[in-house]
Design a protein around this motif. Sequence first.
Motif, PDB file in Angstrom:
ATOM      1  N   PRO A 571       0.799  -1.228   0.000  1.00  0.00           N
ATOM      2  CA  PRO A 571       0.000   0.000   0.000  1.00  0.00           C
ATOM      3  C   PRO A 571       0.831   1.279   0.000  1.00  0.00           C
ATOM      4  N   ALA A 575       0.775   4.248  -2.847  1.00  0.00           N
ATOM      5  CA  ALA A 575       0.434   5.639  -2.530  1.00  0.00           C
ATOM      6  C   ALA A 575       1.529   6.587  -2.992  1.00  0.00           C
ATOM      7  N   TRP A 661      -9.456  -1.477  -3.150  1.00  0.00           N
ATOM      8  CA  TRP A 661      -8.546  -0.335  -3.015  1.00  0.00           C
ATOM      9  C   TRP A 661      -9.253   0.970  -3.404  1.00  0.00           C
ATOM     10  N   ILE A 663      -7.124   4.795  -4.008  1.00  0.00           N
ATOM     11  CA  ILE A 663      -6.030   5.738  -3.818  1.00  0.00           C
ATOM     12  C   ILE A 663      -6.498   7.072  -4.376  1.00  0.00           C
ATOM     13  N   ALA A 672      -4.062   6.276   0.602  1.00  0.00           N
ATOM     14  CA  ALA A 672      -4.429   4.967   0.059  1.00  0.00           C
ATOM     15  C   ALA A 672      -5.177   4.181   1.125  1.00  0.00           C
ATOM     16  N   TRP A 674      -6.785   0.251   1.750  1.00  0.00           N
ATOM     17  CA  TRP A 674      -6.897  -1.146   1.299  1.00  0.00           C
ATOM     18  C   TRP A 674      -7.740  -1.925   2.294  1.00  0.00           C
TER      19      TRP A 674
END
Length: 782
Positions: A571, A575, A661, A663, A672, A674
């Motif tokens: 992640p 990002a 997800w 972002i 971000a 998740w």
Amino acid sequence: MAIGRGSGRDERREPTFGSGPGSSDIRLTPDDRPTGSGGPAAPRREDGPRFDARREPDFSDPDRAADPERREPSFGPSAGSGAAAPEREPMSYWGWVMGRSRPSRKAAAPARGRSSSRPRRSLIGRLVSFVVMLGVLGAVAGGGVVAYYASRMPPLENLEIPKRPPNVVIADMNGKPIANRGETGGASVPLSEMPKFVPQAFIAIEDRRFYDHWGVDVFGLARAVKANIERGGVSQGGSTLTQQLAKNLFLSPARSLERKVQEAVLAFWLERKFGKQKILEMYLNRVYFGAGAYGVEAAAQRYFGKSIRKVNISEAAMLAGLVKAPSRLSPSHDPEAARNRADIVLQAMAEEGYVTREQANTAFRVTPPSPAPKPQGAVGYVADWVMDQLDGLIGLYDEDLVVETTIDPKLETEAEKALADGIAKRGAKLGVTQGVVVSLAPDGAVKALVGGKNYSESQFNRATAAKRQPGSAFKPFVYLAALEAENLDPDSIRNDAPLKLKGWTPENYTRRYGGPMSLTYALSQSVNTVAVRLGVEAGPVNVVHTAERLGIVSPLVPNPSIALGTSEVTPIELASAYAPFANGGFEAKPYVVRQVKTSDGETLYKRKAEAQKQVVDTSRVGMMNAMLRETLRSGTARSASLAGWPAAGKTGTSQDFRDAWFIGYTAHMVTAVWLGNDDNSPTKHASGGGLPVAIWSRYMTEAHKGVAVASLPGEWIPPVAEPEQPGDVYQAGPGRNADEPYSSAHVDEGYYDDGRGDRRAQRERRRDDGPLGFLKDLFGGF
């Protein structure tokens, strides 16, 4: 006259003083010796010379014979006596040395029927003598034991105080501590910086005569022995603070005579080498308080959420009471027992004059101890990540450190709440058990990092260590590679239609196709077929290079399926790879450590401002932002809410709904989100456009409060997107494995690879200007 031990023998030979034949014989004969009867003496021999200077005793004096107090010596019977000589009592060697004529103690009665004048010792006197003798023997034996066990120690002149295990204070962007790492759990604090009642509390309850002894308190030991005997168990200990420090510094916790002897020896050595104040400071910074806290600073932070410099009297008393039984008396384990023990400490402080009776009686009522803080939250993930980087920044270290980070504590708390609440409310319904929120400034500074739903349950940092498939969240890198390689723009047209790549048939989520469409529309609606076509046009290898240039560091497989996010990433790197879109096209490596200092203020590391590296030209940054903004306006993230701020982003859902997800970013921040499961099991149709967007919206709204609105970089003005929602999930069709490496032979004959098909479709679309053309555009053809 010579008298020997065998004077009773008839054959005794007397010494001669002449050796010539004419010399006179002056030896005594049996007739010359007294009989002890008090009668007349035997006649002297007249032959031979007479020595006038020698005066022989006259035993014939009637006055002497009549004297009842005088005992004449008896040298045995005369030669002519018929009476048998009494048997002599054997005399010991020491008796012979001390005096041969001493009368025997075994005699039944003194001579002449008279009582002995020597007084017999009383029973008490004998008992006292016995006790003294035992004391002397005990002292000798004890000295031998001490000498033996002391000899097993290393030479005292070679002893050195072991360094306290280093503590690392993790501080936020404002310099305020947010976490501690290290074996001790807290920094060392000088005695001069502690409130005076802190050491007083420990002295009052642990060692009242601390300033009066030299390491071992004999009176305190005797008092403890007495108390233990009276109570029939071990209720008090006799160890001084110095002895406890010696044990903590040099010895094992095993209870044995050898350890106690060595503890006493080391206590004397510590007292001789260091002053009382230094010993007290070392003790307070090393004693164990339970819950992994060594030292008063760690204990104050652990139990009261504050520095030892700010505790009150009752809190100091509670800490002093913990030393006896850290686990049983812990405020977080048994608050009532901890308060009762603290009351005993306050009473002892009053008895010693450290506080008044009134202060002791009102301490809890006026200033009750602060409640123990909750277990460490998401900031634990930050602290662990900092510790992972520390060796690489400064190398090995053996002293207390302060690490200043980029973390915003307010944002960290908001991110943790948004994630926890989202999973708590909708996680069970969606089959989601874990999640991540990571937020970066456009330059890569990490402002918030939540590596899991609950740090106390799982310390695995999913934000930095979990490799997951990004799904459609990877598509921006594919589109950027195509913009750069094919000289395209957001208005360029690509056909959403079935295609095959040597047996692999990528499909849209709805399994419907929209025909020719602009890149803006295709990206906002996350159309899989268009992304795959662009990836093939730009080349999978080129797509990989583009992603790596922007910040992806995980290994990527250069095959056609990479356009749909089949290669795993973390992640935080995903990002950071979006950050160039927010900062105008510059590289943004994620970082969390700004500066590392020692506890004395010496700077060991300071992040240098690096020259910005352009990784995307400004014009294409504008194009990407134009396309990604449409995702929030009318695309898969249209439920996102961030009032007043221009924002952009991309949703992503991996195959079988294993990962969800989102972002999203503004000119101020990239975040971000998740969601998924640690075992990589499928969720219950959790998609990126659902719960991840909701968590992102809640967090970003709080993060942008009070911040001046700024526009995204770039000049491109996007067109209005068409109102179709194909979805953002891909499904691999039957045929070739999607992970098979790419080669030009995999492209189906019906798929164009030179861009001419796109331009032809664009011309055909422009000719469809009537109602039929509108319907074709709306429903994707017939």
